[in-house]
Write a protein that holds these residues in place. Structure first.
Motif, PDB file in Angstrom:
ATOM      1  N   THR A  20       0.791  -1.227   0.000  1.00 40.40           N
ATOM      2  CA  THR A  20       0.000   0.000   0.000  1.00 40.40           C
ATOM      3  C   THR A  20       0.827   1.284   0.000  1.00 40.40           C
ATOM      4  O   THR A  20       0.604   2.170  -0.824  1.00 40.40           O
ATOM      5  CB  THR A  20      -0.980  -0.004   1.196  1.00 40.40           C
ATOM      6  N   PRO A  21       1.841   1.452   0.925  1.00 43.31           N
ATOM      7  CA  PRO A  21       2.578   2.724   0.932  1.00 43.31           C
ATOM      8  C   PRO A  21       3.367   2.991  -0.343  1.00 43.31           C
ATOM      9  O   PRO A  21       3.737   4.122  -0.623  1.00 43.31           O
ATOM     10  CB  PRO A  21       3.528   2.567   2.138  1.00 43.31           C
ATOM     11  N   ASN A  22       3.641   1.944  -1.133  1.00 46.10           N
ATOM     12  CA  ASN A  22       4.488   2.097  -2.323  1.00 46.10           C
ATOM     13  C   ASN A  22       3.693   2.054  -3.626  1.00 46.10           C
ATOM     14  O   ASN A  22       4.265   2.216  -4.700  1.00 46.10           O
ATOM     15  CB  ASN A  22       5.545   0.979  -2.356  1.00 46.10           C
ATOM     16  N   PHE A  23       2.365   1.819  -3.541  1.00 47.49           N
ATOM     17  CA  PHE A  23       1.594   1.573  -4.759  1.00 47.49           C
ATOM     18  C   PHE A  23       1.533   2.800  -5.652  1.00 47.49           C
ATOM     19  O   PHE A  23       1.585   2.683  -6.882  1.00 47.49           O
ATOM     20  CB  PHE A  23       0.182   1.108  -4.384  1.00 47.49           C
ATOM     21  N   TYR A  24       1.445   4.003  -5.021  1.00 46.70           N
ATOM     22  CA  TYR A  24       1.347   5.219  -5.833  1.00 46.70           C
ATOM     23  C   TYR A  24       2.594   5.426  -6.696  1.00 46.70           C
ATOM     24  O   TYR A  24       2.531   6.060  -7.736  1.00 46.70           O
ATOM     25  CB  TYR A  24       1.117   6.440  -4.945  1.00 46.70           C
ATOM     26  N   GLY A  25       3.726   4.907  -6.248  1.00 52.41           N
ATOM     27  CA  GLY A  25       4.957   5.115  -6.988  1.00 52.41           C
ATOM     28  C   GLY A  25       5.352   3.951  -7.863  1.00 52.41           C
ATOM     29  O   GLY A  25       6.522   3.806  -8.207  1.00 52.41           O
ATOM     30  N   ILE A  26       4.391   3.097  -8.229  1.00 54.97           N
ATOM     31  CA  ILE A  26       4.724   1.879  -8.972  1.00 54.97           C
ATOM     32  C   ILE A  26       5.287   2.177 -10.360  1.00 54.97           C
ATOM     33  O   ILE A  26       5.976   1.351 -10.952  1.00 54.97           O
ATOM     34  CB  ILE A  26       3.477   0.968  -9.073  1.00 54.97           C
ATOM     35  N   GLN A  27       5.003   3.375 -10.872  1.00 54.06           N
ATOM     36  CA  GLN A  27       5.549   3.718 -12.186  1.00 54.06           C
ATOM     37  C   GLN A  27       7.042   4.043 -12.115  1.00 54.06           C
ATOM     38  O   GLN A  27       7.722   4.062 -13.146  1.00 54.06           O
ATOM     39  CB  GLN A  27       4.783   4.920 -12.768  1.00 54.06           C
ATOM     40  N   LEU A  28       7.543   4.317 -10.910  1.00 50.59           N
ATOM     41  CA  LEU A  28       8.970   4.575 -10.749  1.00 50.59           C
ATOM     42  C   LEU A  28       9.735   3.259 -10.787  1.00 50.59           C
ATOM     43  O   LEU A  28       9.300   2.252 -10.226  1.00 50.59           O
ATOM     44  CB  LEU A  28       9.239   5.287  -9.428  1.00 50.59           C
ATOM     45  N   GLU A  29      10.882   3.274 -11.448  1.00 51.58           N
ATOM     46  CA  GLU A  29      11.625   2.027 -11.658  1.00 51.58           C
ATOM     47  C   GLU A  29      12.054   1.385 -10.343  1.00 51.58           C
ATOM     48  O   GLU A  29      11.899   0.174 -10.154  1.00 51.58           O
ATOM     49  CB  GLU A  29      12.856   2.317 -12.517  1.00 51.58           C
ATOM     50  N   ASN A  30      12.558   2.204  -9.412  1.00 54.41           N
ATOM     51  CA  ASN A  30      13.029   1.648  -8.137  1.00 54.41           C
ATOM     52  C   ASN A  30      11.876   1.031  -7.358  1.00 54.41           C
ATOM     53  O   ASN A  30      11.998  -0.057  -6.786  1.00 54.41           O
ATOM     54  CB  ASN A  30      13.712   2.732  -7.307  1.00 54.41           C
ATOM     55  N   THR A  31      10.736   1.749  -7.337  1.00 53.15           N
ATOM     56  CA  THR A  31       9.574   1.232  -6.602  1.00 53.15           C
ATOM     57  C   THR A  31       9.051  -0.038  -7.250  1.00 53.15           C
ATOM     58  O   THR A  31       8.707  -1.014  -6.567  1.00 53.15           O
ATOM     59  CB  THR A  31       8.466   2.287  -6.562  1.00 53.15           C
ATOM     60  N   ARG A  32       8.984  -0.058  -8.579  1.00 57.91           N
ATOM     61  CA  ARG A  32       8.475  -1.246  -9.263  1.00 57.91           C
ATOM     62  C   ARG A  32       9.390  -2.449  -9.024  1.00 57.91           C
ATOM     63  O   ARG A  32       8.926  -3.573  -8.788  1.00 57.91           O
ATOM     64  CB  ARG A  32       8.360  -0.968 -10.767  1.00 57.91           C
ATOM     65  N   THR A  33      10.717  -2.202  -9.075  1.00 59.21           N
ATOM     66  CA  THR A  33      11.663  -3.300  -8.803  1.00 59.21           C
ATOM     67  C   THR A  33      11.490  -3.830  -7.385  1.00 59.21           C
ATOM     68  O   THR A  33      11.498  -5.040  -7.153  1.00 59.21           O
ATOM     69  CB  THR A  33      13.104  -2.802  -9.012  1.00 59.21           C
ATOM     70  N   TYR A  34      11.331  -2.879  -6.424  1.00 57.15           N
ATOM     71  CA  TYR A  34      11.125  -3.303  -5.030  1.00 57.15           C
ATOM     72  C   TYR A  34       9.869  -4.161  -4.901  1.00 57.15           C
ATOM     73  O   TYR A  34       9.881  -5.211  -4.250  1.00 57.15           O
ATOM     74  CB  TYR A  34      11.015  -2.067  -4.137  1.00 57.15           C
TER      75      TYR A  34
END
Length: 454
Positions: A36-50
């Motif tokens: 949930t805390p990271n879903f908004y940033g899923i388009q960012l490469e680092n967040t998606r990789t995480y």
């Protein structure tokens, strides 16, 4: 006899499937909370990789395929990397999850494999952002059921009545804690993280109950940290906003001012707005709910300048009570510090001194060097602190006098925040006090010229 065996088989299947369902539902809920805390940033490469690594790790741990879907039912991440971009909005579990409900179902595939699907919503402030869809084979579970039935059949000669009694008792012993767990999982899914299960058993259900309790305890701790985080943010922002309000009211209530005075007041307001922006920017990085530490951004700064700025900002508050603030600069000290955080620390200490000093009182601030430490002492002629409370005043939410705290507007966080800031700088705060005489807070900061970590 066949009827009894059939009944046992049905009971076992129901029990085992419920057990697997609770286990899978619990694990997917944990994963959803982490996503949930990271879903908004899923388009960012680092967040998606995480998120990919997190989902694939969970997939291996619980032996299930996991899909992350957006709010249209489209696959964003697949733990098997085979269904990216496919849409599952027609699936019952996805529909229910998009409506905000957990759901599950067992399917028999054309290949003969039996699979359990679980759908859990990813939501923030009652808004569903996406879905975690997990599928896990239950063939091993059904094989265990069949093996158990064969063993029961070998013992069926004991008698139909005895077999029926054993089946009934077995169903009660197993189904009762499962029902209890289902109720608690539902309560947990509604945000009641303080629940716990009391089941005294050494079997898988007992282990599952223990695992659930551990999970609930950890998530409850995270939720408490989140609440404390919100309280800290409110207290950090309150004092500078009050200063700006007093300056702006002073400007509004006076018919005319010299341009130089206007510029000075506007510069003060601009400085406070800039500091608020820095505080907010720093707090935005504190998204890890297991940490509530302040982030330091150090640079070479004159401590004297920071103290002067604090006094200038708080002077309107002191003037309202006719309190005189005297600054004694024995030394001019320049070293690495996080100026915004140290200023916030001193604002908390000085505003506390103002708050608990009667009208026409005095506050003396001294700046000096002692060996390798920069020292700031803040001495007031206030009401003082009882000796029994001195060891607790830096605890979060601790208040010496709750009745007085309500009238002064204190939240019990200011001294705790000040202590944390000084500790992060490698320093310390000491306090001495006497009732009806006043208090002295001494802040010691190590003087370093190459960063806080030097």
């Amino acid at each position: 006899m066949l009827l009894a065996i059939s009944f046992i088989g049905s009971t076992l299947r129901t029990t085992y499937i419920r057990d697997r369902n609770i286990s899978l539902l619990t694990q997917v809920n944990i994963l959803s909370n982490q996503i949930t805390p990271n879903f908004y940033g899923i388009q960012l490469e680092n967040t998606r990789t995480y998120l990919q690594d997190l989902i694939k790790g969970y997939s291996l741990d619980i032996n299930a395929r996991i899909l992350l879907l957006d709010n249209n039912g489209t696959v964003l991440i697949d733990s098997y990397d085979a269904m990216l971009g496919q849409n599952f909005n027609a699936l019952t579990e996805v529909k229910s999850a998009l409506e905000g409900y957990d759901s599950n179902q067992v399917y028999s595939l054309p290949s003969g494999e039996n699979v359990m699907y679980v759908g859990v919503p990813i939501s923030d402030r009652n808004e569903v952002m996406g879905v975690v869809l997990a599928s896990s084979s239950i063939d091993d579970l059904l094989q265990n059921v069949n093996l158990t039935l064969k063993r029961v059949a070998l013992l069926s000669g004991i008698g139909l009545l005895f077999t029926g009694m054993v089946a009934f008792l077995f169903a009660q012993v197993i189904a009762s804690p499962i029902e209890k767990m289902i109720q608690l999982v539902r309560s947990f899914s509604r945000g009641n993280f303080g629940v716990s299960i009391k089941i005294e058993a050494n079997d898988e259900i007992g282990q599952l109950a223990e695992s659930f309790n551990d999970m609930a305890s950890k998530i409850n701790q995270v939720d408490e940290q989140r609440r404390k985080f919100v309280s800290n943010v409110s207290h950090e922002l309150r004092t500078p906003l009050t200063s700006m309000k007093i300056i702006s009211e002073t400007l509004l209530h006076q018919p005319s001012w010299d341009e130089s005075v206007y510029r000075e007041f506007m510069q003060d307001i601009d400085g406070e707005v800039s500091r608020l922006n820095r505080i907010v920017d720093s707090l935005l990085y504190l998204v890890d709910l297991e940490r509530d530490e302040l982030v330091l951004e150090t640079q070479i700064t004159y401590l004297n300048y920071v103290v002067q700025n604090v006094v200038r900002n708080l002077k309107p508050l002191a003037d309202q009570k006719h309190i005189h603030i005297d600054v004694e600069e024995r030394d001019r000290l320049q070293f690495h510090m996080d100026q915004g955080k140290i200023q916030q620390c001193l604002i908390n200490l000085v505003s506390n001194a103002i708050k608990y000093t009667p009208e026409n009182g005095k506050i003396r601030i001294s700046i000096y060097r002692e060996t390798t430490d920069a020292c700031i002492t803040i001495t007031d002629t206030g009401i003082g602190i009882p000796e029994k409370d001195l060891s607790h005043i830096f605890d979060r939410f601790y208040r010496v006098d709750r009745a007085r705290a309500r009238t002064t507007g204190g939240s019990g966080l200011g001294l705790s925040i000040a202590k944390q800031i000084v500790t992060l700088h490698g320093g310390d705060i000491q306090v001495s006090s006497a009732i009806n005489t006043g208090s002295t807070f001494t802040v010691r900061l190590p003087i370093r010229y190459s960063g806080v970590g030097a």
